[in-house]
Structure formats: structure tokens, C-alpha cells
Design a protein around this motif. Structure first.
Motif, PDB file in Angstrom:
ATOM      1  N   GLU A 291     -17.328 -35.066   2.313  1.00  0.00           N
ATOM      2  CA  GLU A 291     -18.061 -33.828   2.570  1.00  0.00           C
ATOM      3  C   GLU A 291     -17.145 -32.670   2.943  1.00  0.00           C
ATOM      4  O   GLU A 291     -17.426 -31.527   2.620  1.00  0.00           O
ATOM      5  CB  GLU A 291     -19.088 -34.046   3.682  1.00  0.00           C
ATOM      6  N   GLU A 292     -16.041 -32.964   3.628  1.00  0.00           N
ATOM      7  CA  GLU A 292     -15.147 -31.893   4.082  1.00  0.00           C
ATOM      8  C   GLU A 292     -14.230 -31.382   2.975  1.00  0.00           C
ATOM      9  O   GLU A 292     -13.503 -30.418   3.163  1.00  0.00           O
ATOM     10  CB  GLU A 292     -14.315 -32.349   5.294  1.00  0.00           C
ATOM     11  N   ARG A 293     -14.239 -32.011   1.813  1.00  0.00           N
ATOM     12  CA  ARG A 293     -13.414 -31.598   0.683  1.00  0.00           C
ATOM     13  C   ARG A 293     -14.295 -31.279  -0.507  1.00  0.00           C
ATOM     14  O   ARG A 293     -15.322 -31.878  -0.695  1.00  0.00           O
ATOM     15  CB  ARG A 293     -12.479 -32.739   0.283  1.00  0.00           C
ATOM     16  N   GLY A 294     -13.831 -30.370  -1.321  1.00  0.00           N
ATOM     17  CA  GLY A 294     -14.570 -30.054  -2.536  1.00  0.00           C
ATOM     18  C   GLY A 294     -14.280 -31.049  -3.644  1.00  0.00           C
ATOM     19  O   GLY A 294     -13.358 -31.868  -3.565  1.00  0.00           O
ATOM     20  N   VAL A 295     -15.065 -30.942  -4.692  1.00  0.00           N
ATOM     21  CA  VAL A 295     -14.894 -31.799  -5.858  1.00  0.00           C
ATOM     22  C   VAL A 295     -13.508 -31.608  -6.452  1.00  0.00           C
ATOM     23  O   VAL A 295     -12.813 -32.576  -6.764  1.00  0.00           O
ATOM     24  CB  VAL A 295     -15.981 -31.482  -6.919  1.00  0.00           C
ATOM     25  N   SER A 296     -13.083 -30.362  -6.620  1.00  0.00           N
ATOM     26  CA  SER A 296     -11.799 -30.094  -7.280  1.00  0.00           C
ATOM     27  C   SER A 296     -10.629 -30.699  -6.497  1.00  0.00           C
ATOM     28  O   SER A 296      -9.709 -31.267  -7.096  1.00  0.00           O
ATOM     29  CB  SER A 296     -11.596 -28.594  -7.490  1.00  0.00           C
ATOM     30  N   GLN A 297     -10.652 -30.630  -5.187  1.00  0.00           N
ATOM     31  CA  GLN A 297      -9.570 -31.221  -4.384  1.00  0.00           C
ATOM     32  C   GLN A 297      -9.577 -32.734  -4.522  1.00  0.00           C
ATOM     33  O   GLN A 297      -8.520 -33.371  -4.611  1.00  0.00           O
ATOM     34  CB  GLN A 297      -9.693 -30.813  -2.915  1.00  0.00           C
TER      35      GLN A 297
ATOM     36  N   ILE B  81     -17.510 -34.408 -17.555  1.00  0.00           N
ATOM     37  CA  ILE B  81     -16.370 -35.192 -18.029  1.00  0.00           C
ATOM     38  C   ILE B  81     -15.385 -34.239 -18.703  1.00  0.00           C
ATOM     39  O   ILE B  81     -15.793 -33.415 -19.523  1.00  0.00           O
ATOM     40  CB  ILE B  81     -16.813 -36.282 -19.028  1.00  0.00           C
ATOM     41  N   PHE B  82     -14.110 -34.353 -18.336  1.00  0.00           N
ATOM     42  CA  PHE B  82     -13.079 -33.539 -18.970  1.00  0.00           C
ATOM     43  C   PHE B  82     -11.755 -34.289 -18.921  1.00  0.00           C
ATOM     44  O   PHE B  82     -11.608 -35.267 -18.199  1.00  0.00           O
ATOM     45  CB  PHE B  82     -12.965 -32.157 -18.306  1.00  0.00           C
ATOM     46  N   ASN B  83     -10.810 -33.848 -19.721  1.00  0.00           N
ATOM     47  CA  ASN B  83      -9.477 -34.447 -19.752  1.00  0.00           C
ATOM     48  C   ASN B  83      -8.503 -33.566 -18.999  1.00  0.00           C
ATOM     49  O   ASN B  83      -8.550 -32.333 -19.114  1.00  0.00           O
ATOM     50  CB  ASN B  83      -8.999 -34.630 -21.199  1.00  0.00           C
ATOM     51  N   TYR B  84      -7.656 -34.208 -18.229  1.00  0.00           N
ATOM     52  CA  TYR B  84      -6.644 -33.485 -17.456  1.00  0.00           C
ATOM     53  C   TYR B  84      -5.447 -34.388 -17.225  1.00  0.00           C
ATOM     54  O   TYR B  84      -5.595 -35.514 -16.745  1.00  0.00           O
ATOM     55  CB  TYR B  84      -7.232 -33.024 -16.117  1.00  0.00           C
ATOM     56  N   ASN B  85      -4.299 -33.909 -17.618  1.00  0.00           N
ATOM     57  CA  ASN B  85      -3.033 -34.584 -17.328  1.00  0.00           C
ATOM     58  C   ASN B  85      -3.007 -36.031 -17.842  1.00  0.00           C
ATOM     59  O   ASN B  85      -2.531 -36.927 -17.162  1.00  0.00           O
ATOM     60  CB  ASN B  85      -2.782 -34.537 -15.822  1.00  0.00           C
TER      61      ASN B  85
ATOM     62  N   CYS C   8      -5.554 -37.937 -18.333  1.00  0.00           N
ATOM     63  CA  CYS C   8      -6.613 -38.738 -17.713  1.00  0.00           C
ATOM     64  C   CYS C   8      -7.971 -38.218 -18.145  1.00  0.00           C
ATOM     65  O   CYS C   8      -8.137 -37.026 -18.389  1.00  0.00           O
ATOM     66  CB  CYS C   8      -6.532 -38.649 -16.187  1.00  0.00           C
ATOM     67  N   GLU C   9      -8.932 -39.122 -18.225  1.00  0.00           N
ATOM     68  CA  GLU C   9     -10.318 -38.716 -18.405  1.00  0.00           C
ATOM     69  C   GLU C   9     -10.958 -38.684 -17.025  1.00  0.00           C
ATOM     70  O   GLU C   9     -10.958 -39.685 -16.317  1.00  0.00           O
ATOM     71  CB  GLU C   9     -11.080 -39.686 -19.300  1.00  0.00           C
ATOM     72  N   ILE C  10     -11.464 -37.526 -16.650  1.00  0.00           N
ATOM     73  CA  ILE C  10     -12.066 -37.306 -15.338  1.00  0.00           C
ATOM     74  C   ILE C  10     -13.579 -37.283 -15.495  1.00  0.00           C
ATOM     75  O   ILE C  10     -14.102 -36.548 -16.321  1.00  0.00           O
ATOM     76  CB  ILE C  10     -11.625 -35.953 -14.726  1.00  0.00           C
ATOM     77  N   SER C  11     -14.283 -38.068 -14.699  1.00  0.00           N
ATOM     78  CA  SER C  11     -15.748 -38.046 -14.667  1.00  0.00           C
ATOM     79  C   SER C  11     -16.169 -37.726 -13.244  1.00  0.00           C
ATOM     80  O   SER C  11     -15.782 -38.425 -12.306  1.00  0.00           O
ATOM     81  CB  SER C  11     -16.324 -39.403 -15.074  1.00  0.00           C
ATOM     82  N   VAL C  12     -16.936 -36.648 -13.093  1.00  0.00           N
ATOM     83  CA  VAL C  12     -17.461 -36.254 -11.789  1.00  0.00           C
ATOM     84  C   VAL C  12     -18.965 -36.460 -11.844  1.00  0.00           C
ATOM     85  O   VAL C  12     -19.643 -35.913 -12.711  1.00  0.00           O
ATOM     86  CB  VAL C  12     -17.132 -34.783 -11.466  1.00  0.00           C
ATOM     87  N   PHE C  13     -19.473 -37.273 -10.928  1.00  0.00           N
ATOM     88  CA  PHE C  13     -20.888 -37.630 -10.907  1.00  0.00           C
ATOM     89  C   PHE C  13     -21.607 -36.918  -9.769  1.00  0.00           C
ATOM     90  O   PHE C  13     -21.056 -36.762  -8.681  1.00  0.00           O
ATOM     91  CB  PHE C  13     -21.039 -39.147 -10.736  1.00  0.00           C
ATOM     92  N   SER C  14     -22.847 -36.531 -10.019  1.00  0.00           N
ATOM     93  CA  SER C  14     -23.620 -35.808  -9.008  1.00  0.00           C
ATOM     94  C   SER C  14     -23.946 -36.659  -7.789  1.00  0.00           C
ATOM     95  O   SER C  14     -24.318 -36.125  -6.750  1.00  0.00           O
ATOM     96  CB  SER C  14     -24.915 -35.260  -9.616  1.00  0.00           C
ATOM     97  N   ASP C  15     -23.767 -37.968  -7.885  1.00  0.00           N
ATOM     98  CA  ASP C  15     -24.034 -38.820  -6.716  1.00  0.00           C
ATOM     99  C   ASP C  15     -22.838 -38.888  -5.763  1.00  0.00           C
ATOM    100  O   ASP C  15     -22.838 -39.651  -4.810  1.00  0.00           O
ATOM    101  CB  ASP C  15     -24.477 -40.220  -7.132  1.00  0.00           C
ATOM    102  N   GLY C  16     -21.797 -38.058  -6.040  1.00  0.00           N
ATOM    103  CA  GLY C  16     -20.694 -37.937  -5.095  1.00  0.00           C
ATOM    104  C   GLY C  16     -19.458 -38.754  -5.413  1.00  0.00           C
ATOM    105  O   GLY C  16     -18.639 -38.985  -4.534  1.00  0.00           O
TER     106      GLY C  16
END
Length: 90
Positions: A10-16, A60-64, A66-74
Motif C-alpha cells: 500500500e505504501e508503494r505505487g504500482v510502478s515502483q 500487460i507490457f514488455n520491459y527490459n 520481461c513480460e510484466i503483468s499488473v493485476f487489479s487484485d494487487g
């Protein structure tokens, strides 16, 4: 292939959280990642998408490499993609 799954504190954002998980998969410090995340995706926009508790879905996106998946459930999942050549079996 490395796969990292982590919960978004909770104290950090998704991007961090994404930056830290990719750095862990790469075996480097977050400040050593090249290119920086903001060259690939807008970190503020990524954080805003998941600010609302009513948001349902994933990004979902690619970075460095890696395939990154960010889910709304945290959760964030980082899967290091294989970049070498595989031998062809005949």
C-alpha cells in the motif's frame, strides 16, 4: 526463465513495485535498470489505473526483456523472456 510474483504494498505505487520486481529478476539494483521504466510506459498513468479500488482488469507490457503483468487484485508478475536461440531438432 525467471518469474517473480509480488504483492503491491500500500505504501508503494504500482510502478515502483514493477521496477523492484524487474530489478530482482535481472539481478541488479533498481537504479541500474536501462532503459528507465518511463522510457517504456508512463509510470504515473500506470499508478493511476490501479488507484481506484473498483478497477478490475490487468495491464500487460514488455520491459527490459520481461513480460510484466499488473493485476487489479494487487499483484505484479514479472517473467524474464528467453532471448537465446534454441537448437532446431531434426
Amino acid at each position: 526463465m525467471n518469474k517473480i510474483q509480488t504483492e503491491i504494498p500500500e505504501e508503494r505505487g504500482v510502478s515502483q513495485t514493477v521496477i523492484e520486481a524487474v530489478a530482482e529478476a535481472e539481478g541488479v539494483r533498481p537504479v541500474e535498470l536501462r532503459p528507465p521504466l518511463y522510457d517504456v510506459i508512463d509510470p504515473e498513468a500506470l499508478d493511476r489505473i490501479f488507484d481506484d479500488a473498483l478497477t478490475v482488469g490487468k495491464v500487460i507490457f514488455n520491459y527490459n526483456g520481461c513480460e510484466i503483468s499488473v493485476f487489479s487484485d494487487g499483484y505484479v508478475a514479472v517473467e524474464k523472456q528467453y532471448t537465446g536461440h534454441r537448437p532446431i531438432k531434426s
